[in-house]
Scaffold this motif. Structure first.
Motif, PDB file in Angstrom:
ATOM      1  N   PHE A 187       0.578  -1.415  -0.462  1.00 53.74           N
ATOM      2  CA  PHE A 187       0.271  -0.192  -0.102  1.00 53.74           C
ATOM      3  C   PHE A 187       0.660   1.195   0.384  1.00 53.74           C
ATOM      4  O   PHE A 187       1.478   1.612   0.863  1.00 53.74           O
ATOM      5  N   GLU A 188       0.648   2.027  -0.960  1.00 52.93           N
ATOM      6  CA  GLU A 188       1.677   3.730  -1.369  1.00 52.93           C
ATOM      7  C   GLU A 188       1.421   4.214   0.479  1.00 52.93           C
ATOM      8  O   GLU A 188       2.781   4.662   0.552  1.00 52.93           O
ATOM      9  N   ALA A 189       0.674   4.223   0.617  1.00 53.12           N
ATOM     10  CA  ALA A 189       0.619   5.283   1.550  1.00 53.12           C
ATOM     11  C   ALA A 189       1.313   5.124   2.855  1.00 53.12           C
ATOM     12  O   ALA A 189       1.980   5.431   3.526  1.00 53.12           O
ATOM     13  N   ASP A 190       1.447   3.224   3.252  1.00 52.64           N
ATOM     14  CA  ASP A 190       2.350   2.959   4.212  1.00 52.64           C
ATOM     15  C   ASP A 190       3.403   3.271   4.212  1.00 52.64           C
ATOM     16  O   ASP A 190       3.898   3.118   5.107  1.00 52.64           O
ATOM     17  N   SER A 191       3.899   2.964   2.714  1.00 58.75           N
ATOM     18  CA  SER A 191       5.195   3.575   2.477  1.00 58.75           C
ATOM     19  C   SER A 191       5.614   4.350   2.140  1.00 58.75           C
ATOM     20  O   SER A 191       7.042   4.154   2.125  1.00 58.75           O
ATOM     21  N   SER A 192       4.974   5.903   2.176  1.00 59.21           N
ATOM     22  CA  SER A 192       5.207   6.120   1.656  1.00 59.21           C
ATOM     23  C   SER A 192       6.231   7.004   2.299  1.00 59.21           C
ATOM     24  O   SER A 192       6.238   7.177   3.523  1.00 59.21           O
ATOM     25  N   MET A 193       7.317   7.878   1.648  1.00 64.81           N
ATOM     26  CA  MET A 193       8.009   9.029   2.311  1.00 64.81           C
ATOM     27  C   MET A 193       7.486  10.025   2.901  1.00 64.81           C
ATOM     28  O   MET A 193       8.319  10.940   3.431  1.00 64.81           O
ATOM     29  N   GLU A 194       7.010  10.792   2.295  1.00 59.69           N
ATOM     30  CA  GLU A 194       5.855  11.685   2.097  1.00 59.69           C
ATOM     31  C   GLU A 194       4.169  12.050   3.745  1.00 59.69           C
ATOM     32  O   GLU A 194       4.327  10.604   3.940  1.00 59.69           O
ATOM     33  N   ALA A 195       4.352  12.581   3.754  1.00 54.29           N
ATOM     34  CA  ALA A 195       2.908  13.028   4.780  1.00 54.29           C
ATOM     35  C   ALA A 195       1.880  11.971   4.010  1.00 54.29           C
ATOM     36  O   ALA A 195       1.770  12.393   2.736  1.00 54.29           O
ATOM     37  N   SER A 196       1.316  10.721   4.603  1.00 51.74           N
ATOM     38  CA  SER A 196      -0.294  10.610   4.287  1.00 51.74           C
ATOM     39  C   SER A 196      -1.193   9.900   4.712  1.00 51.74           C
ATOM     40  O   SER A 196      -1.117   9.837   5.944  1.00 51.74           O
ATOM     41  N   GLU A 197      -2.240   9.234   4.606  1.00 51.99           N
ATOM     42  CA  GLU A 197      -3.101   8.920   6.152  1.00 51.99           C
ATOM     43  C   GLU A 197      -3.013   7.198   5.886  1.00 51.99           C
ATOM     44  O   GLU A 197      -3.855   6.521   6.602  1.00 51.99           O
ATOM     45  N   GLY A 198      -1.780   7.374   5.218  1.00 55.18           N
ATOM     46  CA  GLY A 198      -0.859   5.544   5.536  1.00 55.18           C
ATOM     47  C   GLY A 198      -0.652   5.660   7.358  1.00 55.18           C
ATOM     48  O   GLY A 198      -0.497   6.060   8.231  1.00 55.18           O
ATOM     49  N   LEU A 199       0.371   4.769   7.682  1.00 53.29           N
ATOM     50  CA  LEU A 199       0.871   4.946   8.405  1.00 53.29           C
ATOM     51  C   LEU A 199       1.334   5.683   9.499  1.00 53.29           C
ATOM     52  O   LEU A 199       2.198   6.784   9.202  1.00 53.29           O
ATOM     53  N   ASN A 200       0.847   5.975  10.567  1.00 49.19           N
ATOM     54  CA  ASN A 200       1.268   6.940  11.324  1.00 49.19           C
ATOM     55  C   ASN A 200       3.185   6.949  12.077  1.00 49.19           C
ATOM     56  O   ASN A 200       2.634   5.849  13.320  1.00 49.19           O
ATOM     57  N   PRO A 201       4.167   7.954  12.054  1.00 49.42           N
ATOM     58  CA  PRO A 201       5.057   7.603  11.822  1.00 49.42           C
ATOM     59  C   PRO A 201       5.702   7.443  13.827  1.00 49.42           C
ATOM     60  O   PRO A 201       5.952   6.731  14.317  1.00 49.42           O
ATOM     61  N   VAL A 202       4.346   8.435  13.881  1.00 47.81           N
ATOM     62  CA  VAL A 202       4.331   7.744  15.589  1.00 47.81           C
ATOM     63  C   VAL A 202       3.840   7.459  16.391  1.00 47.81           C
ATOM     64  O   VAL A 202       5.015   6.309  17.161  1.00 47.81           O
ATOM     65  N   SER A 203       3.085   6.510  16.103  1.00 51.36           N
ATOM     66  CA  SER A 203       3.029   4.992  16.282  1.00 51.36           C
ATOM     67  C   SER A 203       4.625   3.792  16.001  1.00 51.36           C
ATOM     68  O   SER A 203       3.637   2.875  16.978  1.00 51.36           O
ATOM     69  N   SER A 204       5.153   4.287  15.795  1.00 50.49           N
ATOM     70  CA  SER A 204       6.634   3.630  15.736  1.00 50.49           C
ATOM     71  C   SER A 204       7.771   3.273  16.947  1.00 50.49           C
ATOM     72  O   SER A 204       8.460   2.677  17.058  1.00 50.49           O
ATOM     73  N   GLN A 205       6.605   4.443  18.068  1.00 49.03           N
ATOM     74  CA  GLN A 205       7.189   4.531  19.126  1.00 49.03           C
ATOM     75  C   GLN A 205       7.122   3.690  19.772  1.00 49.03           C
ATOM     76  O   GLN A 205       8.444   3.168  20.503  1.00 49.03           O
ATOM     77  N   GLY A 206       6.072   3.383  19.872  1.00 47.77           N
ATOM     78  CA  GLY A 206       6.259   2.323  20.858  1.00 47.77           C
ATOM     79  C   GLY A 206       6.238   0.891  20.565  1.00 47.77           C
ATOM     80  O   GLY A 206       7.341   0.336  20.857  1.00 47.77           O
ATOM     81  N   TYR A 207       7.388   0.038  19.144  1.00 48.04           N
ATOM     82  CA  TYR A 207       7.766  -0.665  18.881  1.00 48.04           C
ATOM     83  C   TYR A 207       9.024  -1.000  19.274  1.00 48.04           C
ATOM     84  O   TYR A 207       9.783  -1.546  20.003  1.00 48.04           O
ATOM     85  N   LEU A 208       9.376   0.385  19.001  1.00 45.99           N
ATOM     86  CA  LEU A 208      10.842   0.388  19.559  1.00 45.99           C
ATOM     87  C   LEU A 208      11.569   0.648  20.797  1.00 45.99           C
ATOM     88  O   LEU A 208      12.318   0.071  20.612  1.00 45.99           O
TER      89      LEU A 208
END
Length: 429
Positions: free
Chosen positions: A379-400
């Protein structure tokens, strides 16, 4: 003439020997020698779409002077299906070459064995030498398909080895009985070839030297990249469950598809390779290979798999693929583990639908587009390096944060080494 104890036993038992023949020097020699020894003989040849045979029925004509009957068994559909399965399994071997010979052997052994049994044969005779892979493949396939069916290897029979130590003795033997045979000039061809519709394997003679370039081989199914057209040819392939069903919008059977892909990829210099392969017996063998159609199909289906299979499915697929490849090479296609691996791969390939467009240019097949992939997990939105409606970068904090627990624990325990492993090996040597 040395007496063969093996042939004496066949005569005593009333066995009928079915000989796998190609119409070549070895085939003629063995067929004539066995017939004159009093063995009941019938000859069989497989039509597996050999591109170096203008007419498979020429084999019948070549064998006729030996006083034997030759049956042609049409196995083109079977070998095309074998190619499709190998492509779906991505079952290439050492160096990434497609196993045209390995596929051809199980198709031939199964097909000719069935034909021989219908003709009342009790022994299968093959022309493989005592040094290569084919003796293992032919005999194992006969053993697993019918454990009561006997196998005769003339080039492991001490009597025949003594009588025919080389080609000159075979020629003299045929000439003595009024049978002619023409050997291709060694100046024209300095290697041995095994061919079927899947591709060609070239080896032996001049190719045994690693100082001989692979370009001494004259391609049969295509051209060297330098001789391919100077323009890009676009090709569109539609896949359903890992199988190519349409080429440039036209529906085709596996046989038609393989024939068409061979032609298209061949003229663009696709599918030529070389490898130092690991033989079954443990030796190395150098080969130069052609498989234009399988290479084109294999590259195309890879893009569909990449879109549909997740990381763990891909890892499992690769493990199963290597197992299938090794099993085909080793003459173990019908073994339980091979069948289980192939079944699992077909299961993973079930949702792998898509249409791939490739550009072919001087030995390269490059990606142009992938569409109509209903089960894609890209899904382009999840993989995009630009701002999108896909995966929220902030949500990666918990995983890390969770991941850091293990990383810090390893460091505190002194289990992390950041030095050069090569340098460490040199110091301790």
């Amino acid at each position: 003439m040395p007496e063969s104890t093996i042939l004496k036993e066949y005569i005593k038992n009333g066995d009928v020997v079915g000989i796998c023949v190609s119409g070549g020097l070895d085939s003629k020699t063995v067929a004539l020698r066995l017939r004159l020894a009093g063995v009941k003989v019938k000859c069989f040849t497989a039509d597996i779409g050999q591109p170096d045979e203008d007419d498979i029925n020429d084999v019948v004509k070549k064998m006729a002077p030996c006083g034997v009957e030759t049956v042609v068994v049409d196995l083109k559909d079977e070998i095309a299906e074998g190619a499709f399965e190998a492509v779906a399994c991505k079952g290439s071997y050492d160096g990434g070459y497609w196993q045209s010979t390995g596929i051809g052997r199980y198709v031939t052994a199964r097909g000719l064995l069935k034909a021989m049994k219908k003709q009342g044969c009790t022994v299968l005779s093959h022309g493989a030498t005592g040094r290569g892979n084919d003796q293992v493949r032919f005999e194992r396939y006969v053993n697993v398909l019918d454990p009561d069916f006997k196998v005769y290897a003339p080039w492991r029979d001490p009597a025949l080895l003594e009588e025919f130590p080389g080609r000159s003795q075979m020629l003299a033997y045929l000439q003595k009985h009024g049978i002619g045979h023409q050997i291709i000039s060694q100046e024209k061809k300095r290697y041995s070839t095994d061919a079927n519709i899947c591709g060609l394997s070239n080896e032996a003679e001049d190719l045994e030297s690693m100082e001989t370039p692979m370009t001494i081989v004259n391609p049969v199914m295509g051209v060297w990249p330098k001789d391919a057209p100077d323009t890009t040819e676009e090709v569109t392939l539609k896949f359903e469950s890992g199988r190519c069903v349409e080429l440039n919008g036209k529906k085709m059977t596996p046989l038609e598809m393989l024939q068409a892909c061979n032609k298209i990829a061949g003229r663009n210099g696709i599918g030529l390779s070389q490898a130092l392969e690991n033989r079954i017996l443990g030796t190395k063998s150098r080969g130069v290979y052609e498989a234009p159609g399988m290479e084109l199909l294999g590259q195309a289906v890879t893009y569909v798999y990449q879109a549909v299979l997740d990381r763990r499915a891909t890892g499992l697929f690769e493990t199963l693929s290597k197992h299938v490849s090794d099993q085909i090479y080793d003459g173990r296609y019908f073994d339980p583990s091979t069948r289980a691996a192939i079944t699992a791969i077909w299961q993973m390939a079930e949702p792998c639908h898509g249409t791939v467009k490739l550009g072919l240019f001087k030995g390269h097949a490059f990606f142009l587009s992938l569409v109509d992939v209903p089960h894609s997990i890209y899904f382009e939105a999840d993989s995009s390096m630009e701002a999108s409606e896909g995966l929220n970068p902030v949500s990666s904090q918990g995983y890390l944060e969770v991941s850091s627990v293990e990383a810090k624990a390893l460091a505190k325990a002194g289990l992390i080494d950041d030095s050069s492993m090569w340098a460490k090996r040199r110091r301790t040597a």
